[in-house]
Design a protein around this motif. Sequence first.
Motif, short mmCIF file in Angstrom:
data_model
loop_
_atom_site.label_atom_id
_atom_site.label_comp_id
_atom_site.label_asym_id
_atom_site.label_seq_id
_atom_site.Cartn_x
_atom_site.Cartn_y
_atom_site.Cartn_z
N MET A 36 28.88 -4.49 24.72
CA MET A 36 27.50 -4.05 24.91
C MET A 36 26.56 -5.24 25.07
O MET A 36 25.64 -5.22 25.88
N GLN A 39 26.95 -6.50 28.60
CA GLN A 39 26.34 -5.61 29.58
C GLN A 39 24.83 -5.69 29.55
O GLN A 39 24.18 -5.52 30.58
N ASN A 40 24.27 -5.95 28.39
CA ASN A 40 22.81 -5.99 28.26
C ASN A 40 22.21 -7.33 28.65
O ASN A 40 21.00 -7.46 28.80
N ALA A 51 18.19 -2.11 26.43
CA ALA A 51 19.23 -1.14 26.78
C ALA A 51 18.62 0.15 27.28
O ALA A 51 17.58 0.59 26.79
N LYS A 94 19.09 -3.16 21.67
CA LYS A 94 20.44 -3.65 21.95
C LYS A 94 21.34 -2.52 22.45
O LYS A 94 22.25 -2.73 23.23
N SER A 95 21.07 -1.32 21.96
CA SER A 95 21.81 -0.14 22.41
C SER A 95 20.92 1.07 22.25
O SER A 95 20.04 1.10 21.38
#
Length: 228
Positions: A36, A39-40, A51, A94-95
């Motif tokens: 993650m 990807q971020n 995100a 972050k997510s």
Amino acid sequence: MSDRTDGAAKVTNVWGQAISAVALVTVFVIGFWALMRTQNADGTGGDAKPAACTGGAAEKGDEAAGRVHGAQLCKALNRTDLAALVGTPGEVAKSASGSGGSIGTAPHPSARVELDTYTVTLAATYNRLTVATTTELLGAEVTPRKVLGRTGALYSDRTIGIGFRLDGSDATSTPGVPARVLVVPLHAKDSGGFFELTLWRADGGVPDDATLLKVADRVLPTVPGWAS
């Protein structure tokens, strides 16, 4: 006295299942976390980008019943000013994710946004349990609080840390961090069901109620169907 105690125990069990089963479980998977983060990150290796929400699509019957789904809850929660609302301006998500599902027969969509300092979750439980009844039975365990004209309740909980082993062996669980939870009726008349907003800190500090209420004041009115 016995009847009141038994009633409180039953409601504690029902509300505990509805509130704690999904929203307060933190999963520590190192590989997933690293993915993650990758990807971020932007293409130049600089600061992470906020995100975007994933998951939580509408399920069968949601629209007809007037229920929100996880993606809608995530959209409401994953605000550009969320970090400022919790007092950590400059942090980014972050997510961010939404999910569906149910607790027993009660639909239970939810969303979660994780910042560096705080994690915030928002869930909706569609059952017949009113916030007023629960608050009355649990007494000193919860604190009634007016939120946007509705009588909600504040109480303390604790997250659960769950670790999964890469070799496929049994997962492990550890005590989590303190969390503050705000429950607010789904409807202005408190006719059954509730929204649940939960806040906890990565450093294990106890979240401030004023911060949680500030988030509620800004987020809840943006949830589809709030005014009904």
